[in-house]
Design a protein around this motif. Structure first.
Motif, PDB file in Angstrom:
ATOM      1  N   ILE A 125       0.465  -8.890  11.220  1.00  0.00           N
ATOM      2  CA  ILE A 125       0.662  -7.436  11.062  1.00  0.00           C
ATOM      3  C   ILE A 125       1.067  -7.109   9.629  1.00  0.00           C
ATOM      4  O   ILE A 125       0.567  -6.148   9.024  1.00  0.00           O
ATOM      5  CB  ILE A 125       1.726  -6.930  12.059  1.00  0.00           C
ATOM      6  CG1 ILE A 125       1.244  -7.125  13.498  1.00  0.00           C
ATOM      7  CG2 ILE A 125       2.055  -5.475  11.794  1.00  0.00           C
ATOM      8  CD1 ILE A 125       2.287  -6.791  14.548  1.00  0.00           C
ATOM      9  N   ALA A 126       1.975  -7.908   9.059  1.00  0.00           N
ATOM     10  CA  ALA A 126       2.444  -7.658   7.701  1.00  0.00           C
ATOM     11  C   ALA A 126       1.309  -7.779   6.698  1.00  0.00           C
ATOM     12  O   ALA A 126       1.170  -6.962   5.778  1.00  0.00           O
ATOM     13  CB  ALA A 126       3.576  -8.631   7.352  1.00  0.00           C
ATOM     14  N   ARG A 127       0.465  -8.789   6.877  1.00  0.00           N
ATOM     15  CA  ARG A 127      -0.635  -9.015   5.935  1.00  0.00           C
ATOM     16  C   ARG A 127      -1.652  -7.882   5.997  1.00  0.00           C
ATOM     17  O   ARG A 127      -2.162  -7.429   4.966  1.00  0.00           O
ATOM     18  CB  ARG A 127      -1.291 -10.357   6.229  1.00  0.00           C
ATOM     19  CG  ARG A 127      -2.463 -10.695   5.331  1.00  0.00           C
ATOM     20  CD  ARG A 127      -2.931 -12.126   5.577  1.00  0.00           C
ATOM     21  NE  ARG A 127      -3.178 -12.380   6.984  1.00  0.00           N
ATOM     22  CZ  ARG A 127      -4.300 -12.038   7.623  1.00  0.00           C
ATOM     23  NH1 ARG A 127      -5.271 -11.413   6.973  1.00  0.00           N
ATOM     24  NH2 ARG A 127      -4.455 -12.322   8.898  1.00  0.00           N
ATOM     25  N   ARG A 128      -1.966  -7.419   7.209  1.00  0.00           N
ATOM     26  CA  ARG A 128      -2.923  -6.332   7.342  1.00  0.00           C
ATOM     27  C   ARG A 128      -2.385  -5.023   6.764  1.00  0.00           C
ATOM     28  O   ARG A 128      -3.151  -4.205   6.242  1.00  0.00           O
ATOM     29  CB  ARG A 128      -3.271  -6.137   8.820  1.00  0.00           C
ATOM     30  CG  ARG A 128      -4.097  -7.270   9.419  1.00  0.00           C
ATOM     31  CD  ARG A 128      -4.291  -7.070  10.912  1.00  0.00           C
ATOM     32  NE  ARG A 128      -5.115  -8.139  11.495  1.00  0.00           N
ATOM     33  CZ  ARG A 128      -5.364  -8.268  12.789  1.00  0.00           C
ATOM     34  NH1 ARG A 128      -4.863  -7.378  13.644  1.00  0.00           N
ATOM     35  NH2 ARG A 128      -6.118  -9.258  13.234  1.00  0.00           N
ATOM     36  N   ASP A 129      -1.085  -4.843   6.862  1.00  0.00           N
ATOM     37  CA  ASP A 129      -0.488  -3.585   6.395  1.00  0.00           C
ATOM     38  C   ASP A 129      -0.192  -3.605   4.896  1.00  0.00           C
ATOM     39  O   ASP A 129       0.051  -2.568   4.293  1.00  0.00           O
ATOM     40  CB  ASP A 129       0.812  -3.317   7.170  1.00  0.00           C
ATOM     41  CG  ASP A 129       1.332  -1.918   6.923  1.00  0.00           C
ATOM     42  OD1 ASP A 129       0.510  -0.978   6.901  1.00  0.00           O
ATOM     43  OD2 ASP A 129       2.546  -1.762   6.731  1.00  0.00           O
ATOM     44  N   LEU A 130      -0.227  -4.798   4.290  1.00  0.00           N
ATOM     45  CA  LEU A 130       0.124  -4.921   2.874  1.00  0.00           C
ATOM     46  C   LEU A 130      -1.098  -4.620   2.021  1.00  0.00           C
ATOM     47  O   LEU A 130      -2.132  -5.279   2.135  1.00  0.00           O
ATOM     48  CB  LEU A 130       0.634  -6.333   2.568  1.00  0.00           C
ATOM     49  CG  LEU A 130       1.142  -6.583   1.147  1.00  0.00           C
ATOM     50  CD1 LEU A 130       2.329  -5.685   0.838  1.00  0.00           C
ATOM     51  CD2 LEU A 130       1.541  -8.047   0.989  1.00  0.00           C
ATOM     52  N   HIS A 131      -0.983  -3.612   1.158  1.00  0.00           N
ATOM     53  CA  HIS A 131      -2.094  -3.210   0.296  1.00  0.00           C
ATOM     54  C   HIS A 131      -2.305  -4.250  -0.794  1.00  0.00           C
ATOM     55  O   HIS A 131      -1.347  -4.835  -1.312  1.00  0.00           O
ATOM     56  CB  HIS A 131      -1.811  -1.841  -0.320  1.00  0.00           C
ATOM     57  CG  HIS A 131      -2.997  -1.224  -0.990  1.00  0.00           C
ATOM     58  ND1 HIS A 131      -3.300  -1.444  -2.312  1.00  0.00           N
ATOM     59  CD2 HIS A 131      -3.960  -0.389  -0.505  1.00  0.00           C
ATOM     60  CE1 HIS A 131      -4.398  -0.769  -2.629  1.00  0.00           C
ATOM     61  NE2 HIS A 131      -4.816  -0.112  -1.564  1.00  0.00           N
ATOM     62  N   LEU A 132      -3.566  -4.481  -1.156  1.00  0.00           N
ATOM     63  CA  LEU A 132      -3.874  -5.490  -2.170  1.00  0.00           C
ATOM     64  C   LEU A 132      -3.231  -5.181  -3.515  1.00  0.00           C
ATOM     65  O   LEU A 132      -2.849  -6.087  -4.248  1.00  0.00           O
ATOM     66  CB  LEU A 132      -5.398  -5.613  -2.328  1.00  0.00           C
ATOM     67  CG  LEU A 132      -5.909  -6.712  -3.260  1.00  0.00           C
ATOM     68  CD1 LEU A 132      -5.477  -8.087  -2.735  1.00  0.00           C
ATOM     69  CD2 LEU A 132      -7.431  -6.645  -3.402  1.00  0.00           C
ATOM     70  N   GLY A 133      -3.100  -3.918  -3.854  1.00  0.00           N
ATOM     71  CA  GLY A 133      -2.500  -3.532  -5.138  1.00  0.00           C
ATOM     72  C   GLY A 133      -1.003  -3.310  -5.045  1.00  0.00           C
ATOM     73  O   GLY A 133      -0.421  -2.687  -5.935  1.00  0.00           O
ATOM     74  N   PHE A 134      -0.361  -3.772  -3.958  1.00  0.00           N
ATOM     75  CA  PHE A 134       1.091  -3.630  -3.758  1.00  0.00           C
ATOM     76  C   PHE A 134       1.513  -2.162  -3.747  1.00  0.00           C
ATOM     77  O   PHE A 134       2.593  -1.827  -4.233  1.00  0.00           O
ATOM     78  CB  PHE A 134       1.890  -4.375  -4.836  1.00  0.00           C
ATOM     79  CG  PHE A 134       1.594  -5.838  -4.916  1.00  0.00           C
ATOM     80  CD1 PHE A 134       1.158  -6.534  -3.812  1.00  0.00           C
ATOM     81  CD2 PHE A 134       1.739  -6.517  -6.121  1.00  0.00           C
ATOM     82  CE1 PHE A 134       0.877  -7.884  -3.887  1.00  0.00           C
ATOM     83  CE2 PHE A 134       1.462  -7.864  -6.208  1.00  0.00           C
ATOM     84  CZ  PHE A 134       1.019  -8.548  -5.099  1.00  0.00           C
ATOM     85  N   ARG A 135       0.663  -1.293  -3.231  1.00  0.00           N
ATOM     86  CA  ARG A 135       1.003   0.133  -3.241  1.00  0.00           C
ATOM     87  C   ARG A 135       2.321   0.359  -2.510  1.00  0.00           C
ATOM     88  O   ARG A 135       2.513  -0.099  -1.388  1.00  0.00           O
ATOM     89  CB  ARG A 135      -0.112   0.935  -2.561  1.00  0.00           C
ATOM     90  CG  ARG A 135       0.137   2.452  -2.549  1.00  0.00           C
ATOM     91  CD  ARG A 135      -1.001   3.154  -1.848  1.00  0.00           C
ATOM     92  NE  ARG A 135      -2.260   2.928  -2.556  1.00  0.00           N
ATOM     93  CZ  ARG A 135      -3.453   3.224  -2.037  1.00  0.00           C
ATOM     94  NH1 ARG A 135      -3.544   3.717  -0.811  1.00  0.00           N
ATOM     95  NH2 ARG A 135      -4.554   2.997  -2.735  1.00  0.00           N
TER      96      ARG A 135
END
Length: 845
Positions: free
Chosen positions: A12-22
């Motif tokens: 869940i954390a990985r899917r919710d984490l934006h690639l650009g660290f938004r």
């Protein structure tokens, strides 16, 4: 539901984490900058100290060194030295170099140099590099000189120089002197002659100021540290100085270690300050995830699941930030070495230094845990209904488990800072001061918020809006005050330090400094010296004092050699120091305790001691003091204590003896020459120098103006280093400001949408925020002025021991400019919040 577990939580954390660290970019940036700064400073300090240790033999010129002043070792002592290994003897002194005129009518110029006599065994380690070939032992008629000396006298290979009574032909130009760093501070460029050549000059006379050094290349089986310690114990009363290859340049080591510690503490303080910005940034990120968190809780996710998901997200970003900071910090030292050039004592090669990198990583992890824990704990413990009401209602407070975890992290952070510090008390004081300032600003922020809530509502809408912003739900008033207060305080501190240093160099020092200092005047020729100066400069003022060298070997019945550790600030116990005698109280001194001896005193030895030195040693009038002078120990009673005005640039001595104690010992005189008009005159300087050298070939003339220029250059470099270090803290303060704006993003967006719906324009909303920040800046101006002035005063007066003379118009202008800068940054960060369209925002409610 029993819980998601680590694997599901990470999915869940990985899917919710934006690639650009938004939303988490501030967390990444703060940790990256802080860790990179600490890693770079620690790696550079370790690299230099390791290079000094690795090159100890070359820097020292031997495995051990035994030094003495105004005398040479006896034949018996030299034979004892040779029993340990290969011996090399050098003698170093200040001497005037004169260019021999090459058939020209102009008078030959003369400059002060460091003249060094070496024997055939020199150097024992390393190589003396010359511009035009390899070095070989010289005969008595040749000299090799440094490039600076060749440039200043405009001489080249094959021309001649005069030292004292002897002429030398320049054999070559020195490209690299292997033991240059081990020789310590010098006032002029170097010239090297043979020992026979040095004696040919006639400069070595009874009482002359010179240093004899005996370097030994130990035979196999001898340990340098053990040999040094044995000789120190055996000759503790001789006044000799001892070094070994592991302590080849103790002064450089102490300076680099202390500067590294100071800069590391500045970096750590910046990281702690940025941690507040990290906390606000994480709070903003979690506020944006409020709907997702509440939904997960409604669907049955436990508090542990919520904490696990977002700890994994924040931990991943923090780990990447710390890792990137470590990589950059480890790679920066070679670039810093290249930029510093000749400022650093050595140029270390690139290598990884694990300890400072591990310490930097530890700081980053602890800061990340300490400042991201509060918003995470709130997200974990708040019920779903409270989370949905978070835009209009805030809950404060943390549970006991969270407080205990934060307290533990804080204790570990302090323990790491003190455990890795060279001077734990100093480190504790710096960290305590930073903590006190933060607590003061946080308290001021809470007070301002409460005061704004109780004030009557103004009639003007913008002013009413600005006051409401200070106490509405979700207001970040405390964080804003911390950010603005830190930034403004640092601006005032830098301005106070810079202007006080400028005043010291440009105004105070030149007014008090003499024009020339003359050394090695023959004591029987004092009358002749006075007559020459009076002839060349009738308005000149002279201050002539006897000059000897001595080492404090005992005080109040305590032997210095038996001390387990030197008292803090007892620099005068390290090696030999200047010693004099006088029938009257010397110029530049004030009697603060005891009485001065009568001019015709003929009793047992008495001594007058610097009052600051007496406080350091915890001794006073009536106590005993033992000083070794020319190898003879003299025990004297302290008759008085003096306050010495060190900034006069005249003759200031820690120890002044009664005349009968030392007047029969071999010694020379030194004099300061001050023009009656107080104005510098290069032609008069040159005339007096020529006349004195013609009468006394062995004297050394120091142009004080050149020394002031050197001091000014050093202080300029120090102020630049302070500016760079403080800039990191200023960036940290800006990060707090950005974090505070980010933390209030949702509340401000909500307010902006409602006000736009009611007809407010973007300019009015921006004006309200400008008034809000302006009110905070006005409140903080006096606080920042007081805190910044106190910090600058401490640096100038307590650390540098200079006069406190800030340029207040410049300080106030800097404060105003800093306020405008920080306000501009704050408003710029608020502009995106005002761009939210009401229709789109209302559809998302």
């Amino acid at each position: 539901m029993t819980g998601l577990g680590w694997q599901a939580s990470w999915r869940i954390a990985r899917r919710d984490l934006h690639l650009g660290f938004r939303g988490l970019r501030l967390l990444f940036l703060c940790l990256f900058l802080g860790v990179a700064t600490l890693a770079a400073i620690g790696s550079l300090t370790s690299a230099i100290t390791q290079e000094l240790r690795d090159r100890g033999r070359v820097i020292l010129g031997g495995d051990i060194e035994i030094g003495m002043t105004q005398r040479e070792a006896s034949l018996g002592d030299r034979e004892a030295f040779r029993q340990l290994g290969t011996l090399s003897e050098t003698i170093r002194m200040r001497a005037m170099a004169q260019r021999v005129a090459q058939g020209r009518g102009d008078a030959p110029p003369a400059i002060l140099t460091e003249l060094k006599g070496v024997d055939d065994a020199y150097p024992l380690y390393g190589a003396l590099s010359l511009r035009n070939g390899a070095y070989r032992p010289m005969d008595a008629a040749h000299v090799v000189i440094g490039e600076a000396l060749a440039e200043r006298l405009a001489v080249r290979r094959g021309e001649q120089l005069r030292y004292g009574d002897a002429r030398f032909t320049i054999a070559d130009i020195i490209a690299d002197e292997p033991d240059r760093l081990g020789e310590g501070f010098t006032l002029g460029p170097v010239a090297i002659v043979s020992m026979e050549g040095l004696r040919r000059t006639g400069l070595i006379q009874p009482g002359s100021l010179y240093s004899a050094k005996y370097r030994i290349r130990l035979l196999p089986g001898h340990d340098a540290t053990t040999v040094r310690q044995d000789w120190e114990k055996a000759r503790a009363n001789e006044g000799w100085t001892f070094k070994d290859r592991d302590r080849a340049a103790p002064g450089a080591n102490r300076f680099i270690e202390r500067m590294g510690q100071f800069l590391s503490l500045i970096g750590l303080a910046a990281l702690v300050i940025a941690g507040i910005g990290v906390s606000n940034g994480v709070a903003s990120y979690l506020a944006g995830k409020r709907g997702g968190i509440a939904t997960l809780k409604v669907l049955g996710a436990t508090s542990a699941d919520i904490a696990r998901i977002y700890r994994l997200q924040i931990g991943a970003v923090a780990t990447l930030g710390i890792g990137a900071g470590l990589v950059v910090g480890a790679a920066l030292p070679p670039l810093l070495v290249a930029l510093a050039g000749d400022v650093l004592p050595v140029s270390p090669e690139f290598r990884l230094h694990p300890l400072p990198l591990l310490a930097s990583a530890g700081y980053g992890l602890l800061i990340a845990f300490l400042f991201t824990f509060p918003p995470l704990a709130k997200a974990r413990t708040q019920p779903a209904a409270a989370i949905f009401r978070g835009a209009v209602e805030t809950r404060s407070g943390l549970d006991r488990r969270s407080l205990a975890a934060m307290a533990g992290a804080g204790a570990l952070l302090v323990a790491l800072a003190l455990g890795t510090a060279r001077e734990p008390l100093f480190s504790a004081a710096v960290l305590g001061a930073v903590a006190a300032v933060l607590v003061l600003l946080l308290g001021l922020g809470l007070a301002v918020s409460r005061l704004a809530r109780r004030l009557p509502r103004p009639r003007r809408p913008l002013l009413r809006l600005a006051l409401a912003n200070l106490h509405r739900p979700g207001a970040q008033t405390a964080a804003l005050i911390v950010a603005l207060g830190l930034a403004l305080t640092l601006f005032v501190t830098l301005a106070g330090i810079q202007t006080s240093l400028n005043a010291e160099i440009r105004q105070v020092v030149p007014k008090k400094a003499p024009a020339q200092i003359v050394l090695d005047i023959p004591a029987p020729q004092q009358a002749r010296f006075r007559s020459i100066v009076a002839r060349e400069a009738p308005d000149a003022q002279l201050n002539i004092v006897p000059v000897l060298r001595g080492t404090i070997t005992a005080y109040a019945g305590q032997r210095v050699a038996d001390l387990a550790e030197m008292p803090e600030g007892a620099w005068f116990l390290r090696g030999e120091r200047g010693v004099t005698y006088s029938p009257a109280l010397p110029e530049g001194s004030e009697l603060v305790a005891g009485q001065w001896w009568p001019t015709d005193y003929r009793g047992p030895p008495l001594v007058s001691l610097d009052a600051e030195a007496a406080r350091t040693l915890d001794i006073g009038v009536g106590d005993s003091l033992t000083v070794s002078i020319l190898g003879r120990e003299i025990e004297a009673r302290i008759a008085s204590l003096r306050k010495v005005n060190w900034d006069t640039m005249g003759f200031n001595y820690v120890l002044v003896f009664s005349p009968t104690t030392l007047e029969s010992a071999p010694h020379s005189l030194a004099a300061t020459v001050t023009w009656g008009s107080g104005a510098a005159d290069q032609r008069r300087d040159a005339a007096i120098t020529r006349a004195l050298l013609a009468a006394f070939p062995g004297v050394s003339v120091i142009a004080v103006g050149e020394v002031i220029d050197q001091v000014g250059t050093i202080l300029t470099q120090m102020s630049r280093a302070i500016l760079v270090a403080a800039s990191v803290a200023i960036l940290a303060g800006i990060a707090v400001l950005v974090g505070a704006i980010a933390a209030s993003r949702q509340a401000r967006s909500y307010d902006g949408v409602i006000l736009k719906t009611l007809g407010a324009t973007r300019a009015q909303l921006l004006g309200g925020q400008a008034l809000e920040y302006g009110l905070l800046a006005a409140i903080l101006a006096l606080v920042a002025l007081a805190l910044g002035s106190a910090a600058a005063w401490f640096v100038i007066v307590q650390l540098f021991d200079f006069g406190w003379a800030p340029d207040w118009p410049v300080v106030l202008a800097t404060l105003a400019g800093g306020a405008l800068l920080t306000l501009g940054i704050g408003l710029a960060g608020s502009i995106p919040l005002l761009s939210v369209r009401p229709a789109r925002a209302l559809r998302q409610v």
